[in-house]
Design a protein around this motif. Structure first.
Motif, short mmCIF file in Angstrom:
data_model
loop_
_atom_site.label_atom_id
_atom_site.label_comp_id
_atom_site.label_asym_id
_atom_site.label_seq_id
_atom_site.Cartn_x
_atom_site.Cartn_y
_atom_site.Cartn_z
N ALA A 433 0.84 -1.21 0.00
CA ALA A 433 0.00 0.00 0.00
C ALA A 433 0.87 1.25 0.00
N ASN A 434 1.95 1.22 0.79
CA ASN A 434 2.86 2.38 0.82
C ASN A 434 3.53 2.58 -0.54
N ALA A 435 3.93 1.45 -1.15
CA ALA A 435 4.60 1.55 -2.46
C ALA A 435 3.61 2.10 -3.50
N ASP A 463 10.22 -3.09 -3.37
CA ASP A 463 10.97 -1.94 -3.87
C ASP A 463 10.05 -1.15 -4.80
N ASP A 464 10.27 0.16 -4.89
CA ASP A 464 9.45 0.94 -5.83
C ASP A 464 10.27 2.07 -6.43
N ASN A 465 9.72 2.68 -7.44
CA ASN A 465 10.44 3.81 -8.06
C ASN A 465 9.72 5.12 -7.78
N VAL A 482 4.08 8.39 12.73
CA VAL A 482 5.01 9.17 11.90
C VAL A 482 4.53 9.01 10.47
N THR A 483 4.11 10.11 9.87
CA THR A 483 3.57 10.04 8.51
C THR A 483 3.90 11.31 7.75
N SER A 484 3.99 11.18 6.43
CA SER A 484 4.18 12.38 5.60
C SER A 484 2.94 12.61 4.76
N LYS A 485 1.93 11.75 5.01
CA LYS A 485 0.73 11.87 4.17
C LYS A 485 -0.35 12.66 4.90
N SER A 486 -1.09 13.43 4.14
CA SER A 486 -2.11 14.26 4.79
C SER A 486 -3.21 13.39 5.40
N GLY A 488 -2.61 10.15 6.20
CA GLY A 488 -1.96 8.96 6.78
C GLY A 488 -2.09 8.92 8.30
N LEU A 489 -2.05 7.70 8.85
CA LEU A 489 -2.07 7.55 10.31
C LEU A 489 -0.66 7.35 10.86
N GLY A 490 0.22 6.86 9.99
CA GLY A 490 1.60 6.66 10.43
C GLY A 490 1.78 5.47 11.35
N VAL A 491 0.90 4.50 11.30
CA VAL A 491 1.06 3.34 12.18
C VAL A 491 1.42 2.07 11.41
N GLY A 492 1.26 2.09 10.08
CA GLY A 492 1.48 0.88 9.29
C GLY A 492 2.84 0.26 9.52
N LEU A 493 3.91 1.07 9.40
CA LEU A 493 5.26 0.51 9.54
C LEU A 493 5.55 0.11 10.98
N ALA A 494 5.06 0.92 11.94
CA ALA A 494 5.30 0.59 13.36
C ALA A 494 4.68 -0.76 13.69
P1 ADP Z 1 1.21 5.93 6.69
O1 ADP Z 1 1.29 5.16 5.44
O2 ADP Z 1 -0.11 5.98 7.32
O3 ADP Z 1 1.84 7.29 6.61
P2 ADP Z 1 3.32 4.15 7.53
O4 ADP Z 1 3.83 3.84 8.91
O5 ADP Z 1 2.93 3.02 6.71
O6 ADP Z 1 2.11 5.14 7.76
O7 ADP Z 1 4.41 4.98 6.80
C1 ADP Z 1 5.05 6.05 7.46
C2 ADP Z 1 5.71 6.97 6.48
O8 ADP Z 1 6.81 6.32 5.86
C3 ADP Z 1 4.87 7.40 5.34
O9 ADP Z 1 4.03 8.49 5.67
C4 ADP Z 1 5.89 7.76 4.29
O10 ADP Z 1 6.39 9.07 4.52
C5 ADP Z 1 7.03 6.81 4.57
N1 ADP Z 1 7.00 5.68 3.62
C6 ADP Z 1 6.57 4.42 3.86
N2 ADP Z 1 6.71 3.66 2.77
C7 ADP Z 1 7.22 4.44 1.80
C8 ADP Z 1 7.60 4.24 0.43
N3 ADP Z 1 7.45 3.07 -0.20
N4 ADP Z 1 8.11 5.30 -0.25
C9 ADP Z 1 8.26 6.50 0.35
N5 ADP Z 1 7.92 6.76 1.62
C10 ADP Z 1 7.41 5.74 2.34
#
Ligand code: ADP
Length: 533
Positions: A433-435, A463-465, A482-486, A488-494
């Motif tokens: 989903a992030n990719a 991997d993505d481009n 921690v998120t950079s998306k408007s 986003g919740l920022g919990v997926g990776l954690a």
């Molecule tokens: P969310 O997707 O809700 O922001 P995640 O924990 O999944 O939460 O991701 C945290 C942040 O990591 C994202 O907001 C993004 O800035 C960065 N990130 C994650 N995956 C990628 C990716 N494939 N390419 C670029 N940035 C990514």
């Protein structure tokens, strides 16, 4: 702290009473007895209550007047009283500064206390007997023997009574200890009685050869209950000495017994200190262990509480995808059924897909709830390729924008891994989903999923481009919120990382080959399977 009036009155009474009961076998007109328990009281009083110099001097004076009937020259008496009080005042000060009475629970503290007591007694003795000698009350040739008598009386008084009085707070503890070992208590008591009988009641009156028998019960008490037990036994012994000697006053020189008594006091004290020190350190170790266990439990509770917050957001995040798919399948079915006359052939498969998504959603819910409730993940032996393929297939079916850019590279003959199927699905869906988010809007989006093996693990790379991980979030990428998306919740990776770790694996950022971001998800090979033929 100054003593309250009632305490001073109590002290005064005790001082006189102790001097009176120990007024046994005085020598010369001075009435120097081989036992001065009041010195232990004086030191304890001056140690606990500062600034009572004159009360102590007054008690010494009163005791000389009442018990000995002013046997000295009138000018010697005040000098002697003041000098001896000054010596005890200094000793109390020294103890307070250097050997606080609580240290008497350790061997080194006890030895220092014995040293202070010995020196105090010798200085007090020298000052007093020196004055008597100067005043010709003690013949010069008897100086040494009178001093020895003075010294041993004061020393025994201090050793016995000072710690007993100052550590009286320990008595409830001691009584409890005695209650837990009634047989030992009875044994010590019997031993004291037996020794008393042998030394003072049978055999030749005053036969001191048997005194060593007192060592058995007294040392036993030290070994069983440490210092407090020993002190009580020694007190009982000292009382029996005085009583016994009074019975045989003519023949038994108390001073000889007092020297034996001081040997016993020093030995028992040191032994008791070793026992008390050992008990205290064992208790301390237990306490530390308990504290450690408590803090570990607190930590676990705290992290559980933290993850509960995470759970709510995670659920929203994880369920979003199956729920959206579910809603769209149901909408599609609704449209298909809108025209009741037409039996659309696509209806059944669409409804089945909807049911699949609903099942997936409930599975995610159940597994996540179990995980956060602290239960172990359900590890099973898994082939990774079908799990990855099925997931990508499901994504394709959901027709999400960009899924056509996903490319799969899967090694042949991959070993099985031990992991939780749903955890892996959650992690991979997150990474994909992030990719997809990162490559959305690109003219040539590429997402490469590779499954490779190494010696001990299977690695899944996503991997993505896209634009790559922004510098702003890079250092805290795997932290929650921690998120950079408007949106986003920022919990997926954690959450993904904690799920990977729960399976004994790892999730980390790797070096991208496509120019965007590459995540590596490592799972250990199922060792049982690997070793079996
Ligand atoms: P969310 O997707 O809700 O922001 P995640 O924990 O999944 O939460 O991701 C945290 C942040 O990591 C994202 O907001 C993004 O800035 C960065 N990130 C994650 N995956 C990628 C990716 N494939 N390419 C670029 N940035 C990514």
């Amino acid at each position: 702290m100054r003593a309250r009036p009632w305490l001073i009155a109590l002290y005064f009474t005790m001082h006189l009473a102790l001097d009176a009961v120990s007024y046994v076998q005085p020598v010369l007109k001075l009435g120097i007895t081989p036992l001065s328990p009041q010195t232990g009281l004086v030191l304890a009083f001056l140690y606990a209550y500062r600034g009572n110099f004159w009360w102590v001097a007054a008690a010494f004076l009163a005791s000389e007047i009442v018990i000995r009937g002013i046997p000295m020259h009138f000018w010697i008496l005040p000098l002697q009283v003041i000098s001896i009080t000054a010596v005890y005042q200094c000793a109390a000060w020294l103890l307070r500064k250097k050997v606080p009475i609580v240290d008497v629970a350790t061997l080194s503290g006890t030895l220092k206390f014995i040293a202070v007591a010995s020196v105090t007694a010798i200085i007090a003795g020298t000052a007093s007997v020196g004055l008597y000698t100067l005043a010709s009350l003690v013949p010069a040739d008897q100086f040494a023997s009178v001093l020895a008598r003075f010294w041993v009386g004061d020393l025994n008084g201090i050793l016995l009574l000072t710690p007993l009085l100052l550590r009286f707070a320990d008595t409830p503890l001691l009584l409890r200890a005695i209650a837990t070992r009634p047989a030992a208590f009875a044994g010590v008591l019997l031993g004291l009685l037996a020794a008393f009988t042998l030394v003072f009641l049978v055999g030749n009156p005053g036969d001191l050869r048997f005194f060593y028998l007192f060592f058995v019960p007294a040392i036993s008490a030290a070994l069983i209950w440490g210092i407090p037990g020993f002190l009580l036994a020694a007190l009982a012994l000292q009382i029996s000495l005085v009583v016994g000697v009074q019975r045989l006053s003519e023949v038994a020189p108390l001073v000889d017994l007092q020297f034996l008594m001081s040997t016993l006091l020093v030995t028992g004290f040191a032994l008791g200190a070793v026992v008390t020190e050992r008990e205290n350190s064992a208790r301390l170790a237990l306490q530390r262990e308990k504290q450690l266990r408590d803090s570990e439990a607190n930590l676990a509770r705290a992290s559980r509480a933290a993850t509960t917050g995470e759970l709510a957001s995670t659920l929203a995040h994880e369920l979003n995808q199956p729920m959206t798919a579910l809603v769209s399948y149901l909408r599609a079915s609704e449209i298909m059924m809108a025209d009741g006359s037409r039996n659309d052939a696509r209806l059944a498969p669409t409804l089945r897909k909807a049911a699949d998504e609903a099942l997936r959603a409930s599975d995610i819910l159940r597994r996540l709830r179990n995980f956060y409730a602290g239960r172990d993940p359900q590890l099973e032996s898994l082939e990774l390729p079908p799990v990855v393929e099925k997931l990508v297939e499901a994504l394709r079916r959901s027709e999400r924008v960009g899924v056509e850019s996903i490319v799969l590279h899967i090694d042949r003959d991959l070993p099985t891994v031990r992991a939780d199927r749903v955890f892996i699905e959650v992690i991979l869906s997150n990474l994909i989903a992030n990719a997809l988010d990162a490559t959305a809007g690109r003219p040539d989006p590429v997402i490469e999923i590779a499954v490779r093996r190494s010696e001990k693990a299977v690695h899944v790379f996503v991997d993505d481009n896209g634009g790559g991980v922004s510098e702003r979030v890079r250092s805290d990428l795997f932290k929650a919120f921690v998120t950079s998306k408007s949106d986003g919740l920022g919990v997926g990776l954690a959450v993904s990382r904690s799920l990977a770790e729960a399976c004994g694996g790892e999730l980390r950022l790797a070096e991208t080959s496509l120019g965007g971001a590459k995540f590596e998800f490592v799972l250990p090979i199922d060792s049982e399977r690997r070793e079996s033929p």
